[in-house]
Write a protein that holds these residues in place. Structure first.
Motif, PDB file in Angstrom:
ATOM      1  N   GLY A 223       1.229  -0.867   0.330  1.00 58.05           N
ATOM      2  CA  GLY A 223      -0.731   0.198   0.287  1.00 58.05           C
ATOM      3  C   GLY A 223       0.951   1.556   0.044  1.00 58.05           C
ATOM      4  N   HIS A 224       0.190   2.338   0.467  1.00 59.61           N
ATOM      5  CA  HIS A 224       0.808   3.615   0.700  1.00 59.61           C
ATOM      6  C   HIS A 224       1.863   4.030   2.222  1.00 59.61           C
ATOM      7  CE1 HIS A 224      -0.111   5.224  -3.138  1.00 59.61           C
ATOM      8  NE2 HIS A 224      -0.995   4.346  -2.889  1.00 59.61           N
ATOM      9  N   GLN A 291       8.049   3.601 -10.460  1.00 56.34           N
ATOM     10  CA  GLN A 291       7.394   4.651 -10.038  1.00 56.34           C
ATOM     11  C   GLN A 291       8.294   4.868  -8.730  1.00 56.34           C
ATOM     12  OE1 GLN A 291       3.081   5.244  -9.232  1.00 56.34           O
ATOM     13  NE2 GLN A 291       3.202   4.090 -10.821  1.00 56.34           N
ATOM     14  N   MET A 292       9.217   4.214  -7.891  1.00 56.07           N
ATOM     15  CA  MET A 292      10.014   4.301  -6.743  1.00 56.07           C
ATOM     16  C   MET A 292      10.552   5.797  -6.834  1.00 56.07           C
ATOM     17  SD  MET A 292      10.063   2.103  -4.169  1.00 56.07           S
ATOM     18  CE  MET A 292      11.665   2.599  -2.898  1.00 56.07           C
ATOM     19  N   ASP A 293      11.167   6.330  -8.176  1.00 53.97           N
ATOM     20  CA  ASP A 293      12.107   6.650  -7.947  1.00 53.97           C
ATOM     21  C   ASP A 293      11.109   8.130  -7.783  1.00 53.97           C
ATOM     22  OD1 ASP A 293      14.298   5.670  -8.728  1.00 53.97           O
ATOM     23  OD2 ASP A 293      14.521   6.935 -11.063  1.00 53.97           O
ATOM     24  N   GLN A 294       9.619   8.397  -7.967  1.00 58.58           N
ATOM     25  CA  GLN A 294       8.780   9.234  -8.115  1.00 58.58           C
ATOM     26  C   GLN A 294       8.702   8.988  -5.982  1.00 58.58           C
ATOM     27  OE1 GLN A 294       5.678   8.868 -10.437  1.00 58.58           O
ATOM     28  NE2 GLN A 294       4.195  11.037  -8.515  1.00 58.58           N
ATOM     29  N   ARG A 295       8.357   8.127  -5.809  1.00 55.93           N
ATOM     30  CA  ARG A 295       8.316   7.904  -4.846  1.00 55.93           C
ATOM     31  C   ARG A 295       8.759   8.256  -3.953  1.00 55.93           C
ATOM     32  NH1 ARG A 295       2.768   4.639  -4.149  1.00 55.93           N
ATOM     33  NH2 ARG A 295       2.091   3.650  -6.176  1.00 55.93           N
ATOM     34  N   MET A 296       9.965   8.127  -3.835  1.00 61.68           N
ATOM     35  CA  MET A 296      11.354   8.499  -3.478  1.00 61.68           C
ATOM     36  C   MET A 296      10.808  10.094  -3.287  1.00 61.68           C
ATOM     37  SD  MET A 296      13.147   5.936  -2.223  1.00 61.68           S
ATOM     38  CE  MET A 296      14.938   6.823  -2.207  1.00 61.68           C
ATOM     39  N   LEU A 302      11.537   7.939   3.064  1.00 62.73           N
ATOM     40  CA  LEU A 302      12.507   7.162   2.702  1.00 62.73           C
ATOM     41  C   LEU A 302      13.512   8.325   1.935  1.00 62.73           C
ATOM     42  CD1 LEU A 302      10.228   5.431   0.126  1.00 62.73           C
ATOM     43  CD2 LEU A 302      10.833   4.859   2.210  1.00 62.73           C
ATOM     44  N   ARG A 303      13.126   9.936   2.075  1.00 62.17           N
ATOM     45  CA  ARG A 303      14.203  10.493   1.626  1.00 62.17           C
ATOM     46  C   ARG A 303      15.341  10.533   2.148  1.00 62.17           C
ATOM     47  NH1 ARG A 303      10.538  14.276  -0.536  1.00 62.17           N
ATOM     48  NH2 ARG A 303      11.530  15.717   1.081  1.00 62.17           N
ATOM     49  N   GLN A 304      14.867  10.509   3.945  1.00 59.94           N
ATOM     50  CA  GLN A 304      16.235  11.016   4.984  1.00 59.94           C
ATOM     51  C   GLN A 304      16.690   9.373   5.650  1.00 59.94           C
ATOM     52  OE1 GLN A 304      13.336  12.837   7.664  1.00 59.94           O
ATOM     53  NE2 GLN A 304      13.287  14.575   6.917  1.00 59.94           N
TER      54      GLN A 304
END
Length: 351
Positions: A223-224, A291-296, A302-304
């Motif tokens: 999921g999200h 879409q992993m790059d976009q979700r990151m 995730l970015r941190q």
């Protein structure tokens, strides 16, 4: 279990599709099948071993459930033409390419696509005449099919059915056990030697990595906002932590691995469980992988992550990692080693 007997019986049948007594009978018959294939014990002895004091009653019950006598079932030793609802990695370890596999297994078998070339893809709705035209010696199904008694009954009319446990066993034990069931003891022993040789090589390849003392873990996104952390019997976790002898983060060790229970957390808590190297399973089917790059970019959590900043965050396809039995285990080990022995690059690396 804290239920009134009448309520429990009703609830069980609603949940499983068959009564408690029928479920127990199914378990006994399936255990008898394994003993018929693995041993030369007399049918009277096997009947007693699985809970029937009267061997004639056992034989009647066996025929009622399977459409054949215990002696007829025993004659399928070393089957050649096998339909597999799952377990294709296990069969591959024994040198068996199934005649057909189910759609769900096919969708999660990219990692074995070369070994499954030419295999027919079927599903629960494939017509009986198609199944029968394949002249199957055996149909193998997972034990969670117990909740589908009508399907089991239908498959028993087509060919002998063997039920195997879905998860929880070590790959060596599973291969040796299944090798005995299918008359492939030599093939099983040979594969175990290969597994042990390749596992040792993989550990040697990671010797300098282990010396650094960096932590490693495997996660799955659903999921999200839900992250699953798997214990030893799913998604290749056993091979990561035990076979390769890699160090998990303290929180995962204490809350997931030591109690040996899968754990689910909201995405916002992921940093509490982060590792220096993070294998992150996402599904292709629902768009996460592509879409992993976009979700990151969209996710502050995730970015941190340090692994993302350091280039040690590795997205994996659920379609490759859902099952980890038999030959699949070697592929998963190779995936782990190949990522951990490549120089880190602070970008998202897809596998």
């Amino acid at each position: 279990m804290g239920f009134h007997e009448s309520y429990f019986s009703t609830f069980f049948k609603q949940s499983m599709g068959l009564s408690v007594s029928d479920y127990i009978a199914q378990i006994r018959i399936d255990e008898a099948k394994k003993r018929l294939l693995q041993t030369d014990d007399q049918i009277q002895m096997i009947a007693r071993q699985v809970g029937y004091t009267d061997s004639l009653y056992f034989s009647r019950k066996f025929r009622q459930k399977t459409g054949r006598s215990p002696s007829q079932f025993r004659n399928i030793r070393r089957p050649e033409r096998i339909a597999a609802f799952q377990f294709v990695g296990l069969l591959g370890a024994l040198g068996i390419r199934p005649v057909c596999i189910d759609q769900d297994t096919f969708l999660h078998s990219d990692i074995l696509k070369d070994q499954l070339a030419g295999t027919l893809v079927i599903d629960e709705h494939t017509p009986d005449d198609v199944f029968k035209s394949l002249q199957l010696d055996l149909i193998i199904i997972p034990n969670y099919f117990y909740s589908k008694p009508a399907l089991i009954k239908r498959l028993e009319r087509i060919a002998p059915v063997l039920v195997l446990p879905y998860a929880g066993g070590h790959v060596v034990k599973e291969v040796l056990s299944t090798g005995r069931l299918l008359g492939r003891e030599k093939e099983a022993v040979d594969w175990v030697k290969r597994f042990e040789h390749l596992s040792q090589k993989a550990r040697n390849d990671l010797s300098s990595f282990r010396e650094k003392g960096e932590t490693v873990a495997i996660y799955e996104m659903r999921g999200h906002d839900k992250v699953y952390m798997w214990s030893y019997d799913a998604r290749g976790a056993f091979y990561l932590y035990e076979t390769l002898d890699l160090k998990p983060p303290k929180t995962i060790l204490e809350e997931v691995l030591l109690p040996n229970q899968h754990t689910v957390i909201p995405l916002e808590r992921l940093r509490e469980y982060e590792a220096d190297h993070m294998f992150f399973i996402v599904g292709v089917e629902h768009g996460w992988y592509e879409q992993m790059d976009q979700r990151m970019e969209e996710s502050d959590v995730l970015r941190q992550l340090s692994a993302v900043k350091n280039g040690t965050f590795y997205p994996l396809k659920l379609e490759d990692f859902r099952f980890d039995e038999g030959e699949r285990a070697l592929h998963l080990i190779d995936r782990f080693v190949s990522r951990l022995t490549v120089a880190a690059n602070p970008t998202i690396v897809h596998m």
